[in-house]
Write an enzyme that holds these catalytic residues in place. Structure first.
Site, short mmCIF file in Angstrom:
data_model
loop_
_atom_site.label_atom_id
_atom_site.label_comp_id
_atom_site.label_asym_id
_atom_site.label_seq_id
_atom_site.Cartn_x
_atom_site.Cartn_y
_atom_site.Cartn_z
N LYS A 1 13.66 -12.01 5.14
CA LYS A 1 12.22 -11.83 5.30
C LYS A 1 11.66 -12.97 6.13
CE LYS A 1 8.85 -9.19 3.54
NZ LYS A 1 8.84 -7.74 3.33
N GLY B 1 -5.34 1.57 -4.49
CA GLY B 1 -5.05 1.28 -3.08
C GLY B 1 -4.76 2.55 -2.31
N VAL B 2 -5.65 2.88 -1.39
CA VAL B 2 -5.44 4.10 -0.59
C VAL B 2 -5.36 3.72 0.89
CG1 VAL B 2 -6.40 5.71 -2.26
CG2 VAL B 2 -7.94 4.61 -0.65
N GLY B 3 -4.56 2.67 1.17
CA GLY B 3 -4.31 2.25 2.55
C GLY B 3 -3.22 3.13 3.15
#
Ligand code: NAD
Length: 349
Positions: A78, A178-180
């Site tokens: 990462k 969360g509706v991203g």
């Protein structure tokens, strides 16, 4: 480094500073036993360098487990950039990121994560051949979130099957936090399956859009934990299953795409004790990295991605079945399975 609480036999951790663009970046490589490491770049305004290092170490280990459970030939790595993704981005910064990634000569492949979009990675790709999730190019796979959402939806149905004895969602209420990118697509799948939706977000526009399209009921961000729902689907932040939220949840299933949902490993047992079936986050949300893997491996094919997601969902089913029959928390069963896969690969190597 070696006595850092989040150090878990990481193979290498690299620090990059580019004075010209202001890039401050860490790339942590947890494991390459399954293949070169792969995981997105996160841009976050950390409070300190120590917090940044901790995040890099935790996230790269998480990618080793996620990739192992997704059955793809990649290890865990990462990159994290220290900065405000709304204010501090520049072309020079992402070119510098590309050079940093390139200097590792293929030990780490990058893609998008929180704070980073396809345009940023496209810039980095000018300087490195080890960037994926691109919008241009022969094998470009683009935005991974629809594939992440596909896996989350299929995994959620598997969890429903075990908790309620049926995966029919037409009589179920799902609370979606969360509706991203991911949460929005998850809502679309759920609405198509006939589920009733209760949604929360801090972005009013995203809420209005999903509510108008999927007939979802909107609640305030903090109210999402208290609503009368069968299933809770977290698709925003980490650490949202914690001491204060768990007693408020009325759902029997937790299944969502957010990373690091449990505030600490002990929460796995607490969730089990509360009679809630938890779909471990890094198992259910591997659809996006599978999509990225298809691009890295070349000759991108959506059929291959769908097949891999189906296998990932079967693995999730095995984790839940083993947890139910052994009485262990699902999170612990998943960790053991991932560790076993990594140990087996290490033996082979
Ligand atoms: P995103 O930024 O597109 O969406 C996140 C949404 O959460 C935004 O709409 C944001 O306004 C909302 N949010 C922020 N704080 C909130 C709060 N307190 N309450 C309710 N909503 C809040 O990000 P995304 O790509 O959809 O990712 C969502 C989660 O899924 C993250 O944890 C991410 O790490 C994880 N994830 C994403 C992918 C992917 O393919 N994008 C893959 C694996 C895991």
């Amino acid at each position: 480094m070696f006595d850092h609480p989040s150090f878990d036999q990481h193979e290498d951790v690299h620090q990059f500073f580019d004075a010209k663009s202001g890039l401050r970046c860490l790339i942590a490589i947890h494991s390459t036993v399954l293949g070169p490491s792969a995981g997105g770049t996160r841009m976050w305004n950390y409070a300190s360098g120590a917090e940044m290092l901790n995040d890099a170490l935790r996230l790269s280990r998480g990618m080793s487990y996620k990739n192992a459970m997704a059955g793809i030939p990649f290890g865990g790595g990462k990159a994290v950039i220290w900065g405000n993704s709304r204010r501090d981005k520049s072309e020079a910064m992402f070119e510098a990121l590309g050079r940093a990634v390139e200097s590792l000569q293929g030990r780490y492949f990058t893609a998008e994560d929180v704070g980073i979009d396809t345009a940023d990675i496209q810039i980095a790709a000018r300087q490195t051949g080890y960037a994926a999730g691109l919008t241009n190019g022969a094998s470009a796979s683009g935005d991974p979130s629809p594939l992440t959402a596909r896996g989350v939806f299929l995994g959620l149905r598997e969890a429903a099957m075990r908790a309620f004895g049926t995966d029919d969602l037409s009589n179920r209420t799902v609370a979606v936090q969360g509706v991203g990118s991911v949460g929005g697509y998850v809502c679309q799948h759920l609405a198509e399956a006939g589920a009733r939706l209760i949604i929360s977000d801090i972005d009013g526009r995203a809420l209005e859009e999903v509510s108008a399209r999927d007939g979802a009921t909107i609640v305030a961000p903090d109210e999402i934990y208290d609503v009368d729902a069968d299933i809770f689907s977290p698709n925003a932040l980490g650490a949202i299953i914690n001491e204060s939220t768990l007693p408020r949840l009325r759902a029997k299933v937790i299944a969502g795409g957010a990373n690091n949902q449990l505030s600490d490993p002990e929460m796995g047992a607490r969730v089990r004790d509360a009679g809630i079936l938890y779909a471990p986050d890094y198992v259910i949300n591997g659809g996006g990295i599978i999509n990225v893997a298809a691009e890295i491996l070349g000759s991108y094919s959506l059929d291959w991605v769908y097949n891999k997601i189906d296998t990932m969902v079967e693995t999730l089913g095995r984790v839940m079945d083993e947890a139910i029959s052994s009485g262990l928390p699902t999170s612990q069963v998943a960790d053991r399975m991932a560790q076993k896969r990594l140990a087996k690969a290490a033996e082979g190597a």
